[in-house]
Motif scaffolding. Structure first.
Motif, PDB file in Angstrom:
ATOM      1  N   GLY A 105     -12.978   0.158 -28.299  1.00  0.00           N
ATOM      2  CA  GLY A 105     -13.492  -1.189 -28.494  1.00  0.00           C
ATOM      3  C   GLY A 105     -13.174  -2.133 -27.355  1.00  0.00           C
ATOM      4  O   GLY A 105     -13.992  -3.002 -27.014  1.00  0.00           O
ATOM      5  N   LEU A 106     -12.001  -1.989 -26.758  1.00  0.00           N
ATOM      6  CA  LEU A 106     -11.623  -2.892 -25.669  1.00  0.00           C
ATOM      7  C   LEU A 106     -12.536  -2.738 -24.455  1.00  0.00           C
ATOM      8  O   LEU A 106     -12.766  -3.708 -23.729  1.00  0.00           O
ATOM      9  CB  LEU A 106     -10.172  -2.646 -25.267  1.00  0.00           C
ATOM     10  CG  LEU A 106      -9.106  -3.226 -26.192  1.00  0.00           C
ATOM     11  CD1 LEU A 106      -7.712  -2.932 -25.646  1.00  0.00           C
ATOM     12  CD2 LEU A 106      -9.282  -4.731 -26.363  1.00  0.00           C
TER      13      LEU A 106
ATOM     14  N   THR B  30      -1.441 -13.662 -29.499  1.00  0.00           N
ATOM     15  CA  THR B  30      -1.627 -12.318 -28.955  1.00  0.00           C
ATOM     16  C   THR B  30      -1.573 -11.275 -30.064  1.00  0.00           C
ATOM     17  O   THR B  30      -2.397 -10.350 -30.108  1.00  0.00           O
ATOM     18  CB  THR B  30      -0.557 -12.019 -27.892  1.00  0.00           C
ATOM     19  OG1 THR B  30      -0.724 -12.913 -26.789  1.00  0.00           O
ATOM     20  CG2 THR B  30      -0.658 -10.582 -27.391  1.00  0.00           C
ATOM     21  N   ARG B  31      -0.599 -11.405 -30.970  1.00  0.00           N
ATOM     22  CA  ARG B  31      -0.493 -10.441 -32.067  1.00  0.00           C
ATOM     23  C   ARG B  31      -1.757 -10.424 -32.916  1.00  0.00           C
ATOM     24  O   ARG B  31      -2.166  -9.376 -33.415  1.00  0.00           O
ATOM     25  CB  ARG B  31       0.725 -10.764 -32.937  1.00  0.00           C
ATOM     26  CG  ARG B  31       2.051 -10.371 -32.320  1.00  0.00           C
ATOM     27  CD  ARG B  31       3.149 -10.278 -33.379  1.00  0.00           C
ATOM     28  NE  ARG B  31       3.370 -11.574 -34.012  1.00  0.00           N
ATOM     29  CZ  ARG B  31       4.278 -12.460 -33.601  1.00  0.00           C
ATOM     30  NH1 ARG B  31       5.046 -12.175 -32.549  1.00  0.00           N
ATOM     31  NH2 ARG B  31       4.429 -13.619 -34.225  1.00  0.00           N
ATOM     32  N   ALA B  32      -2.389 -11.577 -33.073  1.00  0.00           N
ATOM     33  CA  ALA B  32      -3.601 -11.652 -33.890  1.00  0.00           C
ATOM     34  C   ALA B  32      -4.795 -10.997 -33.207  1.00  0.00           C
ATOM     35  O   ALA B  32      -5.750 -10.600 -33.877  1.00  0.00           O
ATOM     36  CB  ALA B  32      -3.927 -13.109 -34.207  1.00  0.00           C
ATOM     37  N   ARG B  33      -4.736 -10.842 -31.886  1.00  0.00           N
ATOM     38  CA  ARG B  33      -5.891 -10.319 -31.151  1.00  0.00           C
ATOM     39  C   ARG B  33      -5.820  -8.823 -30.875  1.00  0.00           C
ATOM     40  O   ARG B  33      -6.848  -8.212 -30.569  1.00  0.00           O
ATOM     41  CB  ARG B  33      -6.025 -11.059 -29.812  1.00  0.00           C
ATOM     42  CG  ARG B  33      -6.429 -12.508 -29.951  1.00  0.00           C
ATOM     43  CD  ARG B  33      -6.618 -13.133 -28.577  1.00  0.00           C
ATOM     44  NE  ARG B  33      -6.925 -14.563 -28.678  1.00  0.00           N
ATOM     45  CZ  ARG B  33      -7.127 -15.337 -27.631  1.00  0.00           C
ATOM     46  NH1 ARG B  33      -7.062 -14.837 -26.400  1.00  0.00           N
ATOM     47  NH2 ARG B  33      -7.392 -16.624 -27.807  1.00  0.00           N
ATOM     48  N   ILE B  34      -4.641  -8.240 -30.924  1.00  0.00           N
ATOM     49  CA  ILE B  34      -4.520  -6.832 -30.585  1.00  0.00           C
ATOM     50  C   ILE B  34      -4.356  -5.990 -31.837  1.00  0.00           C
ATOM     51  O   ILE B  34      -4.064  -6.487 -32.920  1.00  0.00           O
ATOM     52  CB  ILE B  34      -3.319  -6.587 -29.635  1.00  0.00           C
ATOM     53  CG1 ILE B  34      -1.991  -6.912 -30.334  1.00  0.00           C
ATOM     54  CG2 ILE B  34      -3.482  -7.375 -28.344  1.00  0.00           C
ATOM     55  CD1 ILE B  34      -0.768  -6.551 -29.510  1.00  0.00           C
ATOM     56  N   ASP B  35      -4.544  -4.684 -31.685  1.00  0.00           N
ATOM     57  CA  ASP B  35      -4.288  -3.728 -32.761  1.00  0.00           C
ATOM     58  C   ASP B  35      -2.782  -3.472 -32.778  1.00  0.00           C
ATOM     59  O   ASP B  35      -2.260  -2.731 -31.945  1.00  0.00           O
ATOM     60  CB  ASP B  35      -5.059  -2.434 -32.496  1.00  0.00           C
ATOM     61  CG  ASP B  35      -4.810  -1.357 -33.538  1.00  0.00           C
ATOM     62  OD1 ASP B  35      -4.010  -1.597 -34.462  1.00  0.00           O
ATOM     63  OD2 ASP B  35      -5.410  -0.281 -33.414  1.00  0.00           O
TER      64      ASP B  35
ATOM     65  N   TRP C 198     -11.463  -2.443 -36.536  1.00  0.00           N
ATOM     66  CA  TRP C 198     -11.666  -3.207 -35.292  1.00  0.00           C
ATOM     67  C   TRP C 198     -13.140  -3.568 -35.121  1.00  0.00           C
ATOM     68  O   TRP C 198     -13.488  -4.715 -34.822  1.00  0.00           O
ATOM     69  CB  TRP C 198     -11.175  -2.382 -34.106  1.00  0.00           C
ATOM     70  CG  TRP C 198     -10.852  -3.170 -32.871  1.00  0.00           C
ATOM     71  CD1 TRP C 198      -9.630  -3.598 -32.453  1.00  0.00           C
ATOM     72  CD2 TRP C 198     -11.776  -3.608 -31.861  1.00  0.00           C
ATOM     73  NE1 TRP C 198      -9.738  -4.276 -31.268  1.00  0.00           N
ATOM     74  CE2 TRP C 198     -11.041  -4.299 -30.875  1.00  0.00           C
ATOM     75  CE3 TRP C 198     -13.157  -3.488 -31.696  1.00  0.00           C
ATOM     76  CZ2 TRP C 198     -11.619  -4.852 -29.750  1.00  0.00           C
ATOM     77  CZ3 TRP C 198     -13.757  -4.054 -30.577  1.00  0.00           C
ATOM     78  CH2 TRP C 198     -12.989  -4.725 -29.619  1.00  0.00           C
ATOM     79  N   PHE C 199     -14.016  -2.583 -35.326  1.00  0.00           N
ATOM     80  CA  PHE C 199     -15.448  -2.830 -35.135  1.00  0.00           C
ATOM     81  C   PHE C 199     -15.970  -3.859 -36.142  1.00  0.00           C
ATOM     82  O   PHE C 199     -16.775  -4.728 -35.789  1.00  0.00           O
ATOM     83  CB  PHE C 199     -16.242  -1.526 -35.274  1.00  0.00           C
ATOM     84  CG  PHE C 199     -15.922  -0.501 -34.215  1.00  0.00           C
ATOM     85  CD1 PHE C 199     -15.596  -0.891 -32.927  1.00  0.00           C
ATOM     86  CD2 PHE C 199     -15.942   0.848 -34.512  1.00  0.00           C
ATOM     87  CE1 PHE C 199     -15.298   0.050 -31.951  1.00  0.00           C
ATOM     88  CE2 PHE C 199     -15.652   1.794 -33.548  1.00  0.00           C
ATOM     89  CZ  PHE C 199     -15.330   1.404 -32.261  1.00  0.00           C
ATOM     90  N   ARG C 200     -15.525  -3.753 -37.390  1.00  0.00           N
ATOM     91  CA  ARG C 200     -15.984  -4.710 -38.403  1.00  0.00           C
ATOM     92  C   ARG C 200     -15.570  -6.134 -38.045  1.00  0.00           C
ATOM     93  O   ARG C 200     -16.338  -7.085 -38.249  1.00  0.00           O
ATOM     94  CB  ARG C 200     -15.426  -4.338 -39.780  1.00  0.00           C
ATOM     95  CG  ARG C 200     -16.139  -3.198 -40.470  1.00  0.00           C
ATOM     96  CD  ARG C 200     -15.799  -3.157 -41.949  1.00  0.00           C
ATOM     97  NE  ARG C 200     -14.367  -3.006 -42.187  1.00  0.00           N
ATOM     98  CZ  ARG C 200     -13.762  -1.849 -42.339  1.00  0.00           C
ATOM     99  NH1 ARG C 200     -14.462  -0.719 -42.273  1.00  0.00           N
ATOM    100  NH2 ARG C 200     -12.456  -1.782 -42.565  1.00  0.00           N
TER     101      ARG C 200
END
Length: 282
Positions: free
Chosen positions: A96-97, A140-145, A268-270
Motif C-alpha cells: 500500500g505504501l 505518526t502512530r495513527a498513520r502507520i501499520d 489498510w486498503f479499506r
C-alpha cells in the motif's frame, strides 16, 4: 491511461494485470516490496517464465537479496519508467505504501545512517514493537501499520535520524507522480474465507513448484535482518530445513502468517483506498 491494481496477497492481482495487458496492451510494473528482490522467486510468487512470455514485466527480482530497498527507491525507478513508458503502465502489487507514494507523493526523507538503523534493530530485538512505538508521536502512530515491524522501525529511524517525525515529513510532501484522477485505480476486495483458502492452496503449490529447493539455496546465505527475509514463509522453511520444524508445522505457520498479513492489507486498503474502484474476484 495507466492502470493501478492493488489487493491483498493471493487475491489474483497478477492474473488481472496479465488479462488487461493481453487484451489491451501494456507493461506490468511491480508494486510489491518483496517481489523486487532476487532469491525468493517461488515463495514471493514472482511471475514465472510463462507469465513473462505473455507480457513485459518490470521491477521484478532486480534488487540483490541482501540489499536495502525503500519506497523512495521504488518511486524513483517507477518515475524513470513513466518518463518514457514502453507501453501502457499496469502497476500491480500489494504494498500500500508504494501506491500511496505514487498517487499522493513522497517526502524526500534523508537516508538513515547505519548506526541509527542498528540501534533500531537492537531496540526492536530487545523490547519488541512497544519499545519503538513508545517514542513515536500520536500522529505518526495513527498513520502507520503499528503491527508491521518494518513500518514501525522506519518511523523510529526517521525521528532519530532527522529530529522530525515521519508525520511531519509527510505533511511536506511534493506533488505525486500519478494523481488518482489520472489513472484507473482498482483495489481487489476479496472475501476473507475465499482468500484464506487461496492462500493455503497457493502455498501448497509453492512447495510443489520448488519452494523447498529455493529455501535450501537461500539457507547458505540466510540472514533474518535482510529485507528479503521478510518473505512470508521464508523463516518457516528455513526453520524446517534446519530441523527446527516439521514440514507440516512450517506449512501451518507460513499459512497463518500469510492470513494475518492479508488481514492487515485488507484493513489498510479499506481505510486508505476509499477512492479506488473495488473489484470483487469470482
Amino acid at each position: 491511461m495507466p492502470v493501478l491494481i492493488a489487493g491483498p496477497t493471493a487475491s489474483g492481482k497478477s492474473a488481472l494485470a496479465l488479462q488487461i495487458a493481453q487484451n489491451s496492451g501494456g507493461v506490468i510494473i511491480n508494486a510489491d516490496a518483496l517481489q523486487v528482490f532476487d532469491g525468493w522467486r517461488v515463495l514471493t510468487a514472482r511471475p514465472d517464465d510463462a507469465d513473462l512470455a505473455r507480457a513485459p514485466h518490470l521491477l521484478y527480482g532486480h534488487v540483490p537479496f541482501d540489499a536495502d530497498y525503500s519506497v523512495g527507491h521504488w518511486l524513483r525507478q517507477v518515475g524513470d519508467i513513466l518518463a518514457n513508458p514502453p507501453a501502457r503502465p499496469i502497476i500491480t502489487g500489494g504494498t500500500g505504501l508504494y501506491f500511496r507514494a505514487l498517487t499522493e507523493g513522497l517526502a524526500e526523507i534523508p537516508r538513515t545512517p547505519p548506526d541509527i538503523r542498528a540501534q533500531a534493530g537492537a531496540l526492536l530485538a530487545d523490547g519488541g514493537l512497544p519499545a519503538l512505538l513508545a517514542e513515536l508521536d500520536d500522529t505518526t502512530r495513527a498513520r502507520i501499520d503499528v503491527q508491521n515491524p518494518m513500518r514501525v522501525q522506519r518511523a523510529w529511524e526517521v525521528l532519530h535520524a532527522t529530529g522530525r517525525s515521519l508525520a511531519d515529513w509527510q505533511d511536506a510532501t511534493p506533488p505525486p507522480l500519478l494523481p488518482l484522477n489520472d489513472v484507473i485505480p482498482i483495489v481487489i476486495n476479496a472475501d476473507r474465507d475465499w482468500l484464506n483458502d487461496r492462500i493455503n492452496r497457493r502455498f501448497d503449490l509453492m512447495l510443489e513448484n520448488g519452494a523447498l529447493d529455493e529455501a535450501r539455496v537461500m539457507k547458505l546465505r540466510w540472514n533474518p535482518a535482510h529485507l528479503s527475509s521478510k518473505a512470508i514463509g521464508a523463516p518457516e522453511l528455513i526453520a524446517h530445513i534446519r530441523g527446527e520444524l516439521s514440514l507440516e508445522e512450517a506449512r501451518k505457520a507460513a499459512c497463518t502468517a500469510s492470513h494475518q498479513y492479508a488481514k492487515r492489507q485488507r484493513t489498510w486498503f479499506r481505510a486508505r483506498m476509499k477512492g479506488w474502484q473495488p473489484y470483487i474476484p469470482a
